[in-house]
Design a protein around this motif. Structure first.
Motif, PDB file in Angstrom:
ATOM      1  N   GLU A 228       0.764  -1.285  -0.047  1.00  0.00           N
ATOM      2  CA  GLU A 228      -0.240  -0.104   0.047  1.00  0.00           C
ATOM      3  C   GLU A 228       0.909   1.328  -0.070  1.00  0.00           C
ATOM      4  OE1 GLU A 228      -4.075   1.617   0.278  1.00  0.00           O
ATOM      5  OE2 GLU A 228      -3.652  -0.536   0.229  1.00  0.00           O
ATOM      6  N   TRP A 229       1.887   1.288   0.742  1.00  0.00           N
ATOM      7  CA  TRP A 229       2.755   2.345   0.882  1.00  0.00           C
ATOM      8  C   TRP A 229       3.404   2.715  -0.241  1.00  0.00           C
ATOM      9  CZ3 TRP A 229       7.929   2.290   4.030  1.00  0.00           C
ATOM     10  CH2 TRP A 229       8.564   3.828   3.710  1.00  0.00           C
TER      11      TRP A 229
ATOM     12  N   THR B 127       1.292   3.016  -3.619  1.00  0.00           N
ATOM     13  CA  THR B 127       0.792   4.543  -3.681  1.00  0.00           C
ATOM     14  C   THR B 127       1.661   5.831  -3.707  1.00  0.00           C
ATOM     15  OG1 THR B 127      -1.096   3.585  -2.318  1.00  0.00           O
ATOM     16  CG2 THR B 127      -0.879   5.977  -2.623  1.00  0.00           C
ATOM     17  N   GLY B 128       2.890   5.611  -3.142  1.00  0.00           N
ATOM     18  CA  GLY B 128       3.760   6.558  -3.126  1.00  0.00           C
ATOM     19  C   GLY B 128       4.602   6.955  -4.349  1.00  0.00           C
TER      20      GLY B 128
ATOM     21  N   LYS C 114       2.465  12.437  -8.042  1.00  0.00           N
ATOM     22  CA  LYS C 114       2.539  11.321  -7.123  1.00  0.00           C
ATOM     23  C   LYS C 114       2.410  11.674  -5.638  1.00  0.00           C
ATOM     24  CE  LYS C 114       4.269   8.453 -10.948  1.00  0.00           C
ATOM     25  NZ  LYS C 114       5.410   7.530 -11.351  1.00  0.00           N
ATOM     26  N   PRO C 115       1.956  11.065  -4.923  1.00  0.00           N
ATOM     27  CA  PRO C 115       2.117  11.628  -3.468  1.00  0.00           C
ATOM     28  C   PRO C 115       3.232  11.530  -2.684  1.00  0.00           C
ATOM     29  CG  PRO C 115       0.159   9.962  -3.640  1.00  0.00           C
ATOM     30  CD  PRO C 115       0.893   9.949  -5.207  1.00  0.00           C
TER      31      PRO C 115
ATOM     32  N   SER D  63       3.420  11.202   2.244  1.00  0.00           N
ATOM     33  CA  SER D  63       2.118  11.431   2.142  1.00  0.00           C
ATOM     34  C   SER D  63       1.540   9.947   2.106  1.00  0.00           C
ATOM     35  CB  SER D  63       1.545  12.442   1.103  1.00  0.00           C
ATOM     36  OG  SER D  63       2.190  13.642   1.195  1.00  0.00           O
ATOM     37  N   SER D  64       2.041   9.080   1.041  1.00  0.00           N
ATOM     38  CA  SER D  64       1.162   8.035   1.150  1.00  0.00           C
ATOM     39  C   SER D  64       1.333   7.032   2.301  1.00  0.00           C
ATOM     40  CB  SER D  64       1.896   6.886   0.268  1.00  0.00           C
ATOM     41  OG  SER D  64       3.427   6.845   0.511  1.00  0.00           O
TER      42      SER D  64
ATOM     43  N   ARG E  57      -1.537   8.539   4.581  1.00  0.00           N
ATOM     44  CA  ARG E  57      -2.658   8.091   4.075  1.00  0.00           C
ATOM     45  C   ARG E  57      -2.836   6.734   4.418  1.00  0.00           C
ATOM     46  NH1 ARG E  57      -5.373   5.856  -0.365  1.00  0.00           N
ATOM     47  NH2 ARG E  57      -7.061   7.060  -0.975  1.00  0.00           N
ATOM     48  N   TRP E  58      -1.804   5.750   4.663  1.00  0.00           N
ATOM     49  CA  TRP E  58      -2.069   4.381   4.813  1.00  0.00           C
ATOM     50  C   TRP E  58      -2.175   4.239   6.351  1.00  0.00           C
ATOM     51  CZ3 TRP E  58       1.364   1.378   7.924  1.00  0.00           C
ATOM     52  CH2 TRP E  58       0.886  -0.010   7.911  1.00  0.00           C
TER      53      TRP E  58
ATOM     54  N   ASP F  42      -7.189  11.324   3.265  1.00  0.00           N
ATOM     55  CA  ASP F  42      -6.887  12.042   2.184  1.00  0.00           C
ATOM     56  C   ASP F  42      -6.650  13.393   2.703  1.00  0.00           C
ATOM     57  OD1 ASP F  42      -6.864  10.409  -0.120  1.00  0.00           O
ATOM     58  OD2 ASP F  42      -9.091  10.306   0.132  1.00  0.00           O
TER      59      ASP F  42
ATOM     60  N   THR G 200      -4.206  14.569  -0.151  1.00  0.00           N
ATOM     61  CA  THR G 200      -4.264  13.774  -1.514  1.00  0.00           C
ATOM     62  C   THR G 200      -5.861  13.608  -1.905  1.00  0.00           C
ATOM     63  OG1 THR G 200      -4.446  11.637  -0.202  1.00  0.00           O
ATOM     64  CG2 THR G 200      -2.249  12.423  -0.888  1.00  0.00           C
TER      65      THR G 200
END
Length: 243
Positions: free
Chosen positions: A161-162, A165-166, A189-190, A194-195, A198-199, A233, A238
């Motif tokens: 996930e991290w 997404t990042g 892209k985050p 940030s990712s 978010r996770w 988010d 994000t």
């Protein structure tokens, strides 16, 4: 005898074009149509004087100071169209795909671990004096392997996930349904910072019997900004858009 027109006590003809203000003629001291005003004097014409701000460009109407944003987010492009916000249906579909993928991994690792432990339990001799000890050891082995499977899945879930997404902008599930996570102010892209935020927020919410995690994933329904941003988010700055 007077040679002037009637009602003219001086006997001089009236000329409406010489120094007489009237309809269609400029008054004294005012520039007429097509004339330039003296230097330092603002022009007196139709309409309002130009407003300060950015120069007006074709296709982008000027309102006050600067260009107005159009849509929920224009990613720094003045007056440009905003991105297509991903629907909650697509986001739910992406989450379901990721969940199925993790379930398959969990089942495969679980079956491998349990199969090895059952094989060890079958090797225990019921007539042996240490039979109970052998069975207990086999049970402990099963529990240990399940714990290892959960730990591996947690690490894989973090990295999956991290990092996805990042660095990529979305997990396999998101990419499959045509959505991605971007920075709300730039559209880029985050990034890993940030990712991770978010996770981790849904993970922390899952500690409260999963209720907090469920609320985090449902929170986009309550967002009134038009971006359908969840709490995670907003914390990570994000948003999820459709490709």
């Amino acid at each position: 005898m007077s040679f002037g027109p009637p009602n003219d006590p001086y006997g001089q003809p009236q000329n409406p074009q010489q120094g007489q203000p009237g309809y269609g003629y400029p008054q004294q001291g005012q520039p007429g149509y097509g004339q330039q005003a003296p230097q330092g004097v603002p022009p007196q014409g139709y309409g309002q004087p130009p407003q300060p701000g950015y120069p007006q460009q074709p296709g982008y109407p000027q309102q006050g100071y600067g260009y107005p944003q159009q849509g929920p987010q224009a990613f720094g492009y003045p007056g440009g169209p905003g991105p297509r916000v991903a629907s909650m249906g697509r986001r739910l579909g992406a989450r379901a795909i990721d969940a199925v993928a993790f379930a398959v991994i969990y089942v495969v690792l679980g079956v491998i671990g349990v199969a090895g432990s059952l094989s060890a339990a079958n090797d225990c001799d019921p007539n042996a004096a240490d039979y109970n000890t052998c069975i207990n050891n086999a049970g402990s082995d099963i529990a240990a392997k399940f714990g290892a499977v959960i730990g591996v899945l947690a690490i894989v879930g973090l990295l999956y996930e991290w990092l996805m997404t990042g660095l990529v902008g979305g997990t396999l599930g998101k990419l499959a349904v045509g959505i991605r996570v971007v920075k709300a102010d730039t559209g880029q892209k985050p990034g890993l910072g940030s990712s991770f935020i978010r996770w981790i927020i849904p993970i922390v919410g899952s500690l409260a019997c999963g209720i907090g995690q469920l609320l985090v994933y449902l929170s986009p329904f309550w967002d009134k900004s038009g971006r359908q941003q969840g709490w995670h988010d907003k914390a990570a700055s994000t948003m999820v858009i459709q490709n």
